[in-house]
Structures are given as C-alpha cells and as structure tokens.
Design an enzyme around this catalytic site. Structure first.
Site, PDB file in Angstrom:
ATOM      1  N   ARG A  12       0.694  -1.200  -0.005  1.00 21.69           N
ATOM      2  CA  ARG A  12       0.025   0.010   0.078  1.00 21.69           C
ATOM      3  C   ARG A  12       0.743   1.263   0.171  1.00 21.69           C
ATOM      4  O   ARG A  12       0.406   2.435  -0.163  1.00 21.69           O
ATOM      5  CB  ARG A  12      -0.856  -0.003   1.256  1.00 21.69           C
ATOM      6  CG  ARG A  12      -2.274  -0.859   0.902  1.00 21.69           C
ATOM      7  CD  ARG A  12      -3.093  -0.847   2.116  1.00 21.69           C
ATOM      8  NE  ARG A  12      -2.654  -1.749   3.489  1.00 21.69           N
ATOM      9  CZ  ARG A  12      -3.275  -1.689   4.420  1.00 21.69           C
ATOM     10  NH1 ARG A  12      -4.186  -0.822   4.960  1.00 21.69           N
ATOM     11  NH2 ARG A  12      -2.781  -2.478   5.316  1.00 21.69           N
TER      12      ARG A  12
ATOM     13  N   ASP B  80       7.093  -1.575  11.577  1.00 21.30           N
ATOM     14  CA  ASP B  80       6.208  -0.261  11.214  1.00 21.30           C
ATOM     15  C   ASP B  80       5.625   0.436  12.376  1.00 21.30           C
ATOM     16  O   ASP B  80       4.623   1.113  11.841  1.00 21.30           O
ATOM     17  CB  ASP B  80       5.212  -0.959   9.923  1.00 21.30           C
ATOM     18  CG  ASP B  80       4.273  -1.881  10.649  1.00 21.30           C
ATOM     19  OD1 ASP B  80       4.508  -2.123  11.798  1.00 21.30           O
ATOM     20  OD2 ASP B  80       3.599  -2.226   9.623  1.00 21.30           O
TER      21      ASP B  80
ATOM     22  N   ASN C 186       1.208   1.996   7.051  1.00 19.54           N
ATOM     23  CA  ASN C 186       0.891   1.147   5.964  1.00 19.54           C
ATOM     24  C   ASN C 186       0.721   1.817   4.476  1.00 19.54           C
ATOM     25  O   ASN C 186       0.860   1.334   3.581  1.00 19.54           O
ATOM     26  CB  ASN C 186      -0.589   0.282   5.898  1.00 19.54           C
ATOM     27  CG  ASN C 186      -0.118  -0.966   6.876  1.00 19.54           C
ATOM     28  OD1 ASN C 186       0.435  -1.545   6.870  1.00 19.54           O
ATOM     29  ND2 ASN C 186      -1.154  -0.860   8.038  1.00 19.54           N
TER      30      ASN C 186
ATOM     31  N   ALA D 177      42.901  44.008  -6.803  1.00 15.71           N
ATOM     32  CA  ALA D 177      41.505  43.828  -7.234  1.00 15.71           C
ATOM     33  C   ALA D 177      41.394  43.582  -8.541  1.00 15.71           C
ATOM     34  O   ALA D 177      42.219  44.140  -9.470  1.00 15.71           O
ATOM     35  CB  ALA D 177      40.470  44.986  -7.007  1.00 15.71           C
TER      36      ALA D 177
END
Length: 476
Positions: free
Chosen positions: A16, A110, A235, A431
């Site tokens: 499921r 589960d 589930n 720079a």
C-alpha cells in the site's frame, strides 16, 4: 523474572506504500522506520534480538550491519506467525531448547511511535497477571485495517479477528491489536508449529496463538495503550506523514525540555538524531537533518537547512543558508544566503557572508569572506580578507586542485585564483587580478590589464556619433 528476548518483524513489502522500497526502509524523521523497533528491542532484550527480514533483505542486512542482532530471512511471506517461527533457530542455537526459558517481546518494524514506557507497562502487566500471552491494544475512532479484539462479557480476551476476516459486527469493534506481544517461550514456538492457514489470506497468523492459549487454559491478557497513537502501524504514505508529525513533535519537545528555544516549533523539521545545546534559538521554518549537533548560545535564523553538520557554541546562521557536512567553530557567523558544502571547516570567529559558497574548504580563525565568492578546495589561514567576487578556480576539466592562502593575506575584489596556487603570509592581491603563479609572503600581486585614460576622447566620440546619426536621418 525470566530473561527477555525480542523478535522484530520487518519482512513485509508494504504494497500500500506503492513504492519500490520495502516499507520498513522508508525514512521517518531521517531514519529508516525499522530502526525505531530495533532500537527498542535492543534496549529491552540487551543482546537477545532477532530481526526477521524478507523483502530487500540485503538492504536490511546492510542497515543493521553494525548492530548486535541476529538476522533471520523469511524467504516466503506466509504470514506473521510464520515470520516469528523463523526466529526459533536463533534462540535454539544458543544451546539446546534455550527458547523455552525465555520470555519474548514481539515488535512490528512499522510502529515507530511505540515507546519503551508503554512496552515496559505491558511487561509489568504480563508479570503481574502471570500470563502466557499478553498483547497491546488501543481504542481507535477509525479502526479499519486493524485486527479487532473480541472480549467476553467478563472482559477477558477471546480472540483476535483480522480485518479481512471480520464480519460487519466485528468491524464495529473499536479495540484493535497494536501488533506488540509478550509471550512465554515455553508456549510460543509449539503454538506456532500448530498454526493452520484457515483464513481469507491463507496465511499463518500470529494472532491465532491467542485462541490456542485459551483452549489450553492459559492466561491471556490485553493491556490498552494510554495513548492510542502508539498503535499506529504505517501502511500508507498518509500514515507515514502522520507518524512523522507526531515524532517531530516529540523531538522538538525533548530538545526544548533540555534548554533549546524553538520560536515556532510546529514549523521546524528536526530529525531524531539532532542535538541542540542550551540557550540556542531556532527561528521558524528551519530544517535540521541527520546527526547535526548545535552547541550552546547559537542562533539559527529562518529558512536555513543544516545537514550532518557540527556547530560550536555561539554560532550564528542567518536566513536562507544551506550547510551540509560542515564544521563551524565557536563564534562563527554565516549568511544570509550562504552555502557550505561537505568538507567545509569554518574556524573560530570567522565570517561567511551573503551569496558565498564554500566547498571542502578551511576558512581560518578570524578570516572573512563576506560577499559573492566561491571558495572550493582551499586552505585559508587566519585573519584573511577575501574580497567580493573572489573565486578559487579549482577544476581544470579533469582534476581538482588546491588553493593555499596563508595568514594575514588581503585579497581584493573580483580576484580569480587559478589552482594549484599558493599565496604567502601577509601578501596583497590587487582587485581584478587573475593569479596563476605562487605569490611570496608580503608581496603585492597584480594580474590585470594596465588602465588607459584618454582625456577628451568621449567628447570627440559624441560629436562623431551625432554627425553619423544626422547623415542617416537625411537619407530617409
């Protein structure tokens, strides 16, 4: 009291879930859900734990490779009773019929919301009632999908009816089986050997041992969980989301009880293994994942995500930062909108500013990279200033190379450091320079085109442009 052993059922596919991944391997709060049951089993049984695996057994073996548990493979999924029976050999192998002298707690892989306190209460009731079989139950408003507990008029348990085998009247019962059992070893495996697949699923149900015990005149008890949510078996994806919601609430409460502040707790996502020190403040919409550790007196501002990272005391992470696999020492300040990738170390009191990315880089104590820079595969010393727009060019198309910047270096804005390259202590990089060679200590490095100034040039250019424009309009 008898010695306790534990069996964790983790063999099912979980159809499921509609997933290629076995159900118990799905993460809940950052951890595969099976680990919650395995952790609980190890806490209870202390070295006498069997985990029954089936679908994607190799992945489960990898997951549990560092655990002191015995793995048992249920090659064919023939029901929960069949699954538990597979574990018998583990306990027999400990010497003769050792299983008969044990008391077994059986857990489902589960049910990540089940707490140790609830199982301890079930064990205490089992001992007090001198039961042979005890089970955990719960009253649910929507019991569909769960086995129902059927009791006699005196309140004693008669049997458990699985949902798919239940009649309409059975389905109206609200007390359900939570899938957690305590069973005496001298009864368990003999009862399992006698099971028959006489049900709609043609499976060997573990729940049928309840009727078997009653027929033999043995004591069967059921303890109702004080919090029904602990009975939630995952589930579906929706049930997994609900379990996550509950677990994350528990995690945040535990951290707040230990002294951390969450300004809007329900908006923060915090994994189970995360630690947050006292007097640290977590702002709304923060995500803390994996084994992240945050020290004391830290501030984590909104919309930041920290993954598998360690922060020392007094660290500030401003809004919108992503920090992965990194270590930030005491007093650092990061962000807003900074990205620290794996392998990054930010030393004490260093600064990483907005839109700066660090990857596998060490930024030294007191150094700062405040704006719009990429620093990859670099080792940067103490008190270094990294100007806006600085880039370490670490990749030549085939290999990565390192940039080394010693202490007290000043790097101007928009500098490209082409690795491999080293900048010595106290050097200054002008720079806009592109640095391709090592720079000695205290040297000035300039790697840019010479500036050219032409006085009055623009005035002449404008006059010429006007003449061209007028000539063009005259033709039309």
């Amino acid at each position: 009291m008898k010695k306790l052993a534990a069996i964790v059922l983790a063999a099912g596919q979980g159809t499921r879930m509609r997933s290629k991944l076995a159900k118990v391997l799905h993460p809940v709060c950052g951890r595969p859900m099976a680990l919650y049951a395995v952790d609980l089993a190890e806490t209870l049984a202390k070295g006498r734990v069997a985990v029954v695996v089936g679908h994607q057994a190799e992945k489960m073996k990898d997951l549990l490779s560092d655990r002191k548990v015995d793995l048992v493979v249920q090659a064919r999924q023939l029901g929960t009773g069949h699954a538990v029976a597979q574990a018998q050999s583990v306990f027999q192998s400990r010497g003769g019929n050792a299983s008969s002298s044990l008391r077994f707690v059986i857990l489902s892989g589960d049910t990540p919301l089940l707490t140790e306190a609830t199982v301890q209460a079930l064990l205490a009731a089992h001992e007090h009632d001198r039961a042979t079989v005890s089970m955990l139950t719960a009253h649910l408003d929507r019991p569909a999908g769960y086995g129902r507990i059927v009791r006699g008029r005196d309140g004693s348990v008669w049997k458990i009816i699985e949902d798919k085998d239940a009649s309409p009247s059975d389905r109206r019962l609200t007390e359900v089986n939570a899938g957690t059992y305590v069973v005496e070893g001298e009864f368990l495996f003999s009862a399992l050997a006698a099971l028959k697949p006489a049900n709609a699923q043609k499976e060997y149900y573990l729940t049928d041992i309840v009727e078997a015990a009653i027929r033999q005149g043995k004591k069967v008890t059921a303890s109702i969980a004080s919090n029904p949510i602990e009975a939630l078996g995952i589930n579906t994806r929706a049930e997994m989301a609900e379990a996550e919601r509950v677990l994350r609430g528990r995690i945040r409460k535990r951290l707040m009880d230990a002294g951390a502040t969450f300004l809007a707790p329900e908006t923060s996502f915090v994994d189970e293994s995360v630690k947050v020190g006292r007097d640290s403040v977590v702002h709304p919409h923060v995500t803390l994942e994996g084994r992240t550790i945050i020290g004391e007196d830290c501030v984590i501002r909104s919309h930041s995500r920290l993954v598998e990272s360690v922060l020392g005391d007094g660290v500030t992470v401003l809004d919108g930062c992503v920090i992965e696999g990194s270590r930030l020492e005491e007093g650092c300040r990061v962000g807003p909108f900074a990205h620290l990738r794996p392998g990054t170390i930010v030393r004490r009191n260093a600064r990483v500013g907005n839109f700066v990315e660090l990857k596998k880089t060490e930024l030294g104590e007191g150094s700062k990279a405040n704006h719009l820079s990429y620093l990859g595969d670099a080792r940067i010393g103490k008190r270094v200033n990294v100007g806006a727009g600085t880039i370490t060019c670490n990749y030549d198309g085939i290999n990565k190379h390192q940039t080394v910047i010693d202490d007290d270096v000043f790097i101007g804005s928009d500098v490209s450091l082409v690795a491999p390259v080293k900048v010595g202590k106290g050097a200054v990089i002008g720079a806009g320079s592109v640095v391709t060679q090592d720079v000695a200590a205290d040297a000035l490095a300039l790697g840019r085109a010479r500036q050219v100034v032409k006085p009055g040039w623009v005035k002449g250019w404008r006059e010429k442009a006007k003449k061209v424009s007028s000539h063009s309009k005259g033709k039309h």
